[in-house]
Write a protein that holds these residues in place. Structure first.
Motif, PDB file in Angstrom:
ATOM      1  N   LEU A 105      54.768  26.186  44.936  1.00 21.99           N
ATOM      2  CA  LEU A 105      53.187  26.388  44.730  1.00 21.99           C
ATOM      3  C   LEU A 105      53.690  27.313  43.353  1.00 21.99           C
ATOM      4  N   SER A 106      52.330  26.252  43.057  1.00 22.43           N
ATOM      5  CA  SER A 106      51.835  27.501  41.733  1.00 22.43           C
ATOM      6  C   SER A 106      51.357  28.755  41.512  1.00 22.43           C
ATOM      7  N   PRO A 107      51.504  29.377  40.354  1.00 22.45           N
ATOM      8  CA  PRO A 107      50.066  30.343  41.421  1.00 22.45           C
ATOM      9  C   PRO A 107      48.746  30.138  40.855  1.00 22.45           C
ATOM     10  N   SER A 114      45.365  32.744  49.010  1.00 21.92           N
ATOM     11  CA  SER A 114      45.544  33.896  49.342  1.00 21.92           C
ATOM     12  C   SER A 114      43.677  34.785  49.161  1.00 21.92           C
ATOM     13  N   VAL A 115      42.906  33.884  48.454  1.00 25.38           N
ATOM     14  CA  VAL A 115      41.559  33.783  48.615  1.00 25.38           C
ATOM     15  C   VAL A 115      41.244  33.500  49.084  1.00 25.38           C
ATOM     16  N   LEU A 116      41.559  32.126  50.052  1.00 25.46           N
ATOM     17  CA  LEU A 116      41.045  31.543  51.378  1.00 25.46           C
ATOM     18  C   LEU A 116      41.345  31.935  52.607  1.00 25.46           C
ATOM     19  N   ALA A 117      42.372  32.341  52.690  1.00 26.94           N
ATOM     20  CA  ALA A 117      43.195  33.431  53.292  1.00 26.94           C
ATOM     21  C   ALA A 117      42.047  34.667  54.049  1.00 26.94           C
ATOM     22  N   ALA A 118      42.379  35.453  52.850  1.00 27.48           N
ATOM     23  CA  ALA A 118      41.302  36.384  53.091  1.00 27.48           C
ATOM     24  C   ALA A 118      39.866  36.121  52.782  1.00 27.48           C
ATOM     25  N   SER A 119      39.185  35.647  52.643  1.00 31.14           N
ATOM     26  CA  SER A 119      38.003  34.569  52.695  1.00 31.14           C
ATOM     27  C   SER A 119      37.356  35.077  54.690  1.00 31.14           C
ATOM     28  N   ALA A 120      38.454  33.950  55.239  1.00 30.61           N
ATOM     29  CA  ALA A 120      38.635  33.549  56.763  1.00 30.61           C
ATOM     30  C   ALA A 120      38.406  35.174  57.447  1.00 30.61           C
ATOM     31  N   VAL A 121      39.182  36.156  57.446  1.00 30.77           N
ATOM     32  CA  VAL A 121      39.481  36.920  57.603  1.00 30.77           C
ATOM     33  C   VAL A 121      38.557  37.875  57.877  1.00 30.77           C
ATOM     34  N   LEU A 157      34.341  39.366  47.417  1.00 31.38           N
ATOM     35  CA  LEU A 157      35.002  38.621  46.902  1.00 31.38           C
ATOM     36  C   LEU A 157      35.658  39.425  45.685  1.00 31.38           C
ATOM     37  N   PRO A 158      34.995  40.296  45.237  1.00 31.63           N
ATOM     38  CA  PRO A 158      35.725  40.817  43.801  1.00 31.63           C
ATOM     39  C   PRO A 158      37.008  42.112  44.736  1.00 31.63           C
ATOM     40  N   THR A 159      36.746  42.219  46.255  1.00 36.57           N
ATOM     41  CA  THR A 159      37.519  43.517  47.240  1.00 36.57           C
ATOM     42  C   THR A 159      38.347  42.525  47.380  1.00 36.57           C
ATOM     43  N   ILE A 160      38.490  41.021  47.495  1.00 35.86           N
ATOM     44  CA  ILE A 160      39.670  40.127  47.767  1.00 35.86           C
ATOM     45  C   ILE A 160      40.610  40.997  46.593  1.00 35.86           C
ATOM     46  N   LEU A 161      40.228  40.667  45.522  1.00 32.09           N
ATOM     47  CA  LEU A 161      41.068  40.248  44.576  1.00 32.09           C
ATOM     48  C   LEU A 161      41.710  41.966  43.964  1.00 32.09           C
ATOM     49  N   ILE A 162      41.235  42.545  44.350  1.00 33.96           N
ATOM     50  CA  ILE A 162      41.106  44.172  44.479  1.00 33.96           C
ATOM     51  C   ILE A 162      42.649  44.572  45.314  1.00 33.96           C
ATOM     52  N   GLY A 163      42.577  44.039  46.326  1.00 28.49           N
ATOM     53  CA  GLY A 163      43.721  44.053  47.342  1.00 28.49           C
ATOM     54  C   GLY A 163      45.121  42.957  46.986  1.00 28.49           C
ATOM     55  N   LEU A 164      44.775  41.941  46.589  1.00 33.92           N
ATOM     56  CA  LEU A 164      45.710  41.246  45.708  1.00 33.92           C
ATOM     57  C   LEU A 164      46.681  41.899  44.719  1.00 33.92           C
ATOM     58  N   VAL A 165      45.718  42.368  44.378  1.00 40.89           N
ATOM     59  CA  VAL A 165      46.470  43.226  42.639  1.00 40.89           C
ATOM     60  C   VAL A 165      46.712  44.260  43.312  1.00 40.89           C
ATOM     61  N   LEU A 166      46.355  44.615  44.263  1.00 37.71           N
ATOM     62  CA  LEU A 166      47.129  46.097  45.216  1.00 37.71           C
ATOM     63  C   LEU A 166      48.803  45.478  45.950  1.00 37.71           C
ATOM     64  N   GLY A 167      48.581  44.240  45.871  1.00 34.51           N
ATOM     65  CA  GLY A 167      49.787  43.531  46.805  1.00 34.51           C
ATOM     66  C   GLY A 167      50.686  43.291  45.873  1.00 34.51           C
ATOM     67  N   SER A 250      49.516  39.123  37.410  1.00 36.02           N
ATOM     68  CA  SER A 250      50.099  39.211  38.297  1.00 36.02           C
ATOM     69  C   SER A 250      51.278  38.322  39.497  1.00 36.02           C
ATOM     70  N   MET A 251      50.402  37.404  39.336  1.00 34.84           N
ATOM     71  CA  MET A 251      50.847  36.119  40.430  1.00 34.84           C
ATOM     72  C   MET A 251      52.036  35.416  39.322  1.00 34.84           C
ATOM     73  N   SER A 252      51.404  35.177  38.226  1.00 35.29           N
ATOM     74  CA  SER A 252      52.456  34.307  37.094  1.00 35.29           C
ATOM     75  C   SER A 252      53.728  35.157  37.177  1.00 35.29           C
ATOM     76  N   ARG A 253      53.430  36.256  36.776  1.00 36.62           N
ATOM     77  CA  ARG A 253      54.983  37.681  36.938  1.00 36.62           C
ATOM     78  C   ARG A 253      55.777  37.135  38.447  1.00 36.62           C
ATOM     79  N   ALA A 254      55.265  37.244  39.557  1.00 36.98           N
ATOM     80  CA  ALA A 254      55.414  37.613  40.325  1.00 36.98           C
ATOM     81  C   ALA A 254      56.498  36.529  40.659  1.00 36.98           C
ATOM     82  N   VAL A 255      55.594  35.475  40.832  1.00 40.64           N
ATOM     83  CA  VAL A 255      56.192  33.837  40.689  1.00 40.64           C
ATOM     84  C   VAL A 255      57.673  33.707  39.981  1.00 40.64           C
TER      85      VAL A 255
END
Length: 260
Positions: A105-107, A114-121, A157-167, A250-255
């Motif tokens: 899985l790439s960053p 992650s964005v798709l999943a958050a958009s669904a819920v 959409l930007p609020t999803i990205l805020i959650g991802l950055v925090l995570g 952030s995701m590139s660093r985590a991966v």
């Protein structure tokens, strides 16, 4: 005489799109089965809509009820978006992210899934408040109602990205706590609970810089018409661009850390 050996077929590795969809489905299922999450993002905004609608819904010839519906739907979607985004911390904690990295899985796929999943819920929260609003007296044609929900959904959409950055940047319980604090601040300063005009001028200036204020304004435009809030589109677009870049970094660093 040589006996020919049967050819052994090797299963093709799943494509990046397949990996993305699988990860999105996994994350959506994990979040949707969290009862506390669903109650928090559906029951709370519905209850707040009913309370505020009972108190102020008849103002402005009934249009206040529609604005309350828009604001509480945006609030429910905000809570779902930020909380779902921070769920990425759980994947890091339990080692699932490492398994995904080993599987290729790439960053970028990680971010897209992650964005798709958050958009669904987000959808159940928007629908719940919207349908309760229609039942309790909000006047809207079906096309206008659906357009309003669609605008709110896209605007979040930007609020999803805020959650991802925090995570990504916070660890353990700090990610969830940071998500709650951020969500409450954006709801209050963005005018979702109370009209921004009730606040001091410095708070109004701050609110106009937040995407939550313009998400509500875009919802009002979709439901009641008027001039297109181009300033809101620019603010939401700027937040999305900056947060998207932060997510990729952030995701590139985590991966990268998971590959060590």
């Amino acid at each position: 005489m040589t006996i020919a050996q049967p050819a052994v077929r090797t299963a093709a590795a799943p494509s990046a799109a397949t990996r993305t969809v699988r990860y999105a489905a996994h994350t959506t299922a994990m979040t949707a089965t969290n009862i506390a999450f669903m109650v928090f993002t559906i029951a709370l905004p519905v209850g707040m809509y009913l309370l505020f609608s009972m108190m102020f819904g008849d103002q402005a010839e009934g249009q206040a009820r529609g604005m309350i519906m828009i604001n509480m739907a945006a609030y429910g979607g905000l809570g779902a978006a930020v909380t779902a985004g921070t769920q990425i911390q759980e994947d890091q904690r339990n080692g699932f992210l490492r398994q995904l990295v080993v599987a290729g899985l790439s960053p970028r796929s990680f971010l897209a899934g992650s964005v798709l999943a958050a958009s669904a819920v987000i959808v159940p929260a928007l629908l719940a408040v919207g349908l309760v609003g229609l039942v309790t007296g909000v006047e809207a044609s079906l096309p206008d109602f659906l357009a309003t929900l669609a605008v709110l959904w896209l605007g979040l959409l930007p609020t999803i990205l805020i959650g991802l950055v925090l995570g990504m940047v916070l660890r353990g319980a700090a990610a969830m706590a940071g998500g709650v604090v951020t969500m409450m601040a954006m709801a209050i300063f963005g005018g979702l609970w109370m009209p921004l005009e009730m606040f001091p001028s410095w708070m109004q200036s701050l609110g106009h810089a937040l995407p939550t204020y313009w998400i509500s304004d875009l919802g009002r435009w979709a439901l009641y018409g008027g001039d297109v809030p181009f300033t809101g589109l620019a603010v939401i677009g700027a937040w999305t661009l900056v947060l998207g870049l932060l997510c990729l970094v952030s995701m590139s660093r985590a991966v990268g850390l998971q590959r060590r």
